[in-house]
Design a protein around this motif. Structure first.
Motif, mmCIF file in Angstrom:
data_model
loop_
_atom_site.group_PDB
_atom_site.id
_atom_site.type_symbol
_atom_site.label_atom_id
_atom_site.label_comp_id
_atom_site.label_asym_id
_atom_site.label_seq_id
_atom_site.Cartn_x
_atom_site.Cartn_y
_atom_site.Cartn_z
ATOM 1 N N UNK A 1 1.015 -1.355 -0.060
ATOM 2 C CA UNK A 1 -0.229 -0.339 0.087
ATOM 3 C C UNK A 1 1.075 1.114 0.169
ATOM 4 N N UNK A 2 2.118 1.575 0.696
ATOM 5 C CA UNK A 2 3.128 2.223 0.509
ATOM 6 C C UNK A 2 3.574 2.269 -0.644
ATOM 7 N N UNK B 1 3.373 6.416 -2.646
ATOM 8 C CA UNK B 1 4.642 7.260 -3.110
ATOM 9 C C UNK B 1 4.608 7.329 -4.767
ATOM 10 N N UNK B 2 3.517 6.257 -5.224
ATOM 11 C CA UNK B 2 4.173 6.138 -6.622
ATOM 12 C C UNK B 2 2.656 7.044 -6.854
ATOM 13 N N UNK B 3 2.251 7.294 -6.565
ATOM 14 C CA UNK B 3 0.560 8.145 -6.686
ATOM 15 C C UNK B 3 1.650 9.794 -6.272
ATOM 16 N N UNK C 1 4.243 10.866 -8.717
ATOM 17 C CA UNK C 1 3.735 11.349 -10.040
ATOM 18 C C UNK C 1 3.195 12.273 -10.466
ATOM 19 N N UNK C 2 2.616 12.647 -9.368
ATOM 20 C CA UNK C 2 1.024 13.801 -9.553
ATOM 21 C C UNK C 2 1.878 15.725 -9.071
ATOM 22 N N UNK C 3 2.894 16.119 -9.838
ATOM 23 C CA UNK C 3 3.347 17.903 -9.813
ATOM 24 C C UNK C 3 1.726 18.358 -8.933
ATOM 25 N N UNK C 4 0.691 18.894 -9.338
ATOM 26 C CA UNK C 4 -0.356 19.027 -8.768
ATOM 27 C C UNK C 4 -0.613 18.948 -7.309
ATOM 28 N N UNK C 5 -0.123 18.218 -6.541
ATOM 29 C CA UNK C 5 0.015 17.920 -5.214
ATOM 30 C C UNK C 5 0.685 18.229 -5.050
ATOM 31 N N UNK C 6 2.081 17.100 -5.462
ATOM 32 C CA UNK C 6 3.182 18.135 -4.340
ATOM 33 C C UNK C 6 2.893 19.629 -4.446
ATOM 34 N N UNK C 7 2.513 20.431 -5.071
ATOM 35 C CA UNK C 7 2.354 21.689 -5.320
ATOM 36 C C UNK C 7 1.700 22.299 -3.874
ATOM 37 N N UNK C 8 0.722 21.550 -4.248
ATOM 38 C CA UNK C 8 -0.397 21.801 -3.076
ATOM 39 C C UNK C 8 0.145 21.365 -1.805
#
Length: 346
Positions: free
Chosen positions: A189-190, A194-196, A199-206
Motif C-alpha cells: 500500500x505504501x 508514494x508512486x501516486x 507522479x502528481x505535480x499538482x499534489x506536490x505543489x498543493x
C-alpha cells in the motif's frame, strides 16, 4: 559591533523552535535500525515494535501514549500556543481551558471519522508523527488533521510534512502512514501511495502551498519564517537546495512472532522482549526484499524512501484502544485488518 550575518537565524535554530517532544522510545523499541546493511542498500528500513511489560506486549500503553500525542498532531502550532497562553492567564490554578483542548481534538477526530468512515487510520498518522519527531528529529510543518476537517481541503494527500537539518542541509520528509494486517500488504500500500504522489505535480505543489499558507510557520517570527521560506517556496524558488524523502510508517499485526512465547520464570526481566526482537530482526532480509520489489514494481526510486515497520500483536486492537482513550466509540464501518495466516513474501 553587529553584522547582518549574525542577525540571520540558522536553519537549525528555526526548526528547533517548531520541534515537539515525543518520547516514543518509552513505548516502542527497535529491533533493527537503518545501519543494518553495510553499505546501506536502499530503501532504508527499520524494524520497530511495541515494548513489553515483562511477557506482555503493551498495546494499551502505546494506545494511550498516541492519544496524548494526538493533541500536538491535530492542532496547529498557533492554536496550541493560544491554549497555552490561556492556561498561563488563568487565575488561582484555573485549568478549565484544558477541557477545551480535549474537546477540540476529540471533535476533529469524530468529524473526520464521520465524513470519511473508510479512512479510520488516524492512529497510524499519529504514530507516523511521533516517529518523525522522535527518530528523525523532524518538526511538523503543517497540522494536516486540522486541515482535513475543513470542508474546502482535500482529504487525500500526505499524512504529514516534517523537516530537519543535518550537516547544514534541510531535509523535508513526506509522511505516509499505513495500518495493515501484514507487513507485506502494508508496504505494498505504501509503494502504491508514494508512486501516486511522486507522479502528481499538482499534489506536490498543493502540499507545499499548505505549508506556506496554512502551516505552522505562522507561529514563527518574521525573520525565522522568511529564513524557512527561502527553501520551502517551491513556486518562487523551485531549485532551493533541500533533500526530499518519503517516509513510510507501516503499523501491522505480527501474529507469528508475538505468538512464539517462552515460559515466564525468574530470569532476566527483558528476556521475552529480547526473544521477540531477535525473531523479528531475523526477518529483516525478507521484509527488505518485499518492499524493494514493491517499490521497483511501482517505478519508485528506493534511494528516496525510508520505511519504519512497527509490529504489534493486533493492529485492530491498537486502533480500538486509541479511539477509546480519546473517548470515541468504535465505528461500525471499521474493517478488521489482522490476518491469521503467516505473512508471505511478495
Amino acid at each position: 559591533m553587529s553584522s547582518s550575518a549574525s542577525a540571520t537565524p540558522s536553519l537549525s535554530d528555526v526548526i528547533d523552535k517548531l520541534l515537539d517532544q515525543s518520547p516514543l522510545d518509552d513505548f516502542v523499541s527497535c529491533a533493527q535500525d537503518f545501519s543494518v546493511a553495510t553499505p546501506i542498500i536502499p530503501p532504508k528500513l527499520a524494524l520497530l515494535y511495541v515494548r513489553f511489560q515483562e511477557d506482555i506486549p503493551n498495546i494499551s500503553s502505546l494506545a494511550e501514549f498516541l492519544s496524548s500525542q494526538a493533541v500536538n498532531y491535530a492542532l496547529s502550532r498557533r492554536r496550541r500556543e493560544a491554549y497555552i497562553a490561556a492556561l498561563k492567564a488563568g487565575k488561582n490554578g484555573d485549568l478549565s481551558v484544558a477541557s477545551q483542548v480535549h474537546r477540540a481534538v476529540k471533535s476533529a477526530f469524530i468529524e473526520f471519522r464521520t465524513e470519511y468512515p473508510s479512512r479510520a487510520s488516524e492512529v497510524g498518522e499519529v504514530l507516523a508523527y511521533s516517529v518523525a519527531v522522535s527518530r528523525l528529529n523532524a518538526a511538523q510543518l503543517v497540522a494536516k488533521m486540522s486541515l482535513k476537517t475543513s470542508t474546502n481541503m482535500p482529504v487525500h494527500g500526505l499524512d504529514g510534512i516534517h523537516a530537519s537539518v543535518k550537516d547544514g542541509v534541510l531535509n523535508i520528509f513526506f509522511l505516509e502512514s499505513k495500518l495493515a494486517g501484514s507487513a507485506a500488504s502494508g508496504t505494498a500500500d505504501y509503494a502504491e501511495s508514494v508512486a501516486g504522489f511522486g507522479g502528481n505535480q499538482k499534489q506536490y505543489l498543493q502540499e507545499y502551498g499548505m505549508v506556506r499558507d496554512l502551516g505552522n510557520l505562522d507561529a514563527l517570527g518574521p525573520e525565522d519564517r522568511e529564513r524557512l521560506m527561502e527553501y520551502l517556496d517551491v513556486f518562487g524558488k523551485p531549485n532551493a537546495p533541500k533533500r526530499e524523502r518519503s517516509v513510510g510508517v507501516i503499523c501491522y499485526s505480527e501474529t507469528k512472532h508475538f505468538g512464539n512465547k517462552i515460559p515466564v520464570d525468574d530470569g532476566p526481566l527483558d528476556k521475552h522482549e529480547m526473544h521477540f526482537s531477535q525473531l523479528y530482526a531475523n526477518d529483516y532480509g525478507r521484509h527488505h526484499k518485499n518492499v524493494t520489489n514493491q517499490l521497483a514494481a511501482q517505478g519508485v526510486d528506493a534511494n528516496k524512501c525510508m520505511l519504519y515497520l512497527v509490529a504489534v500483536p493486533d493492529v485492530d486492537k491498537l486502533r480500538v484502544e486509541f479511539y477509546d482513550s480519546l473517548g470515541i466509540a468504535p465505528a461500525l464501518a471499521d474493517v478488521d485488518l489482522t490476518v491469521s495466516e503467516v505473512d508471505e513474501d511478495e
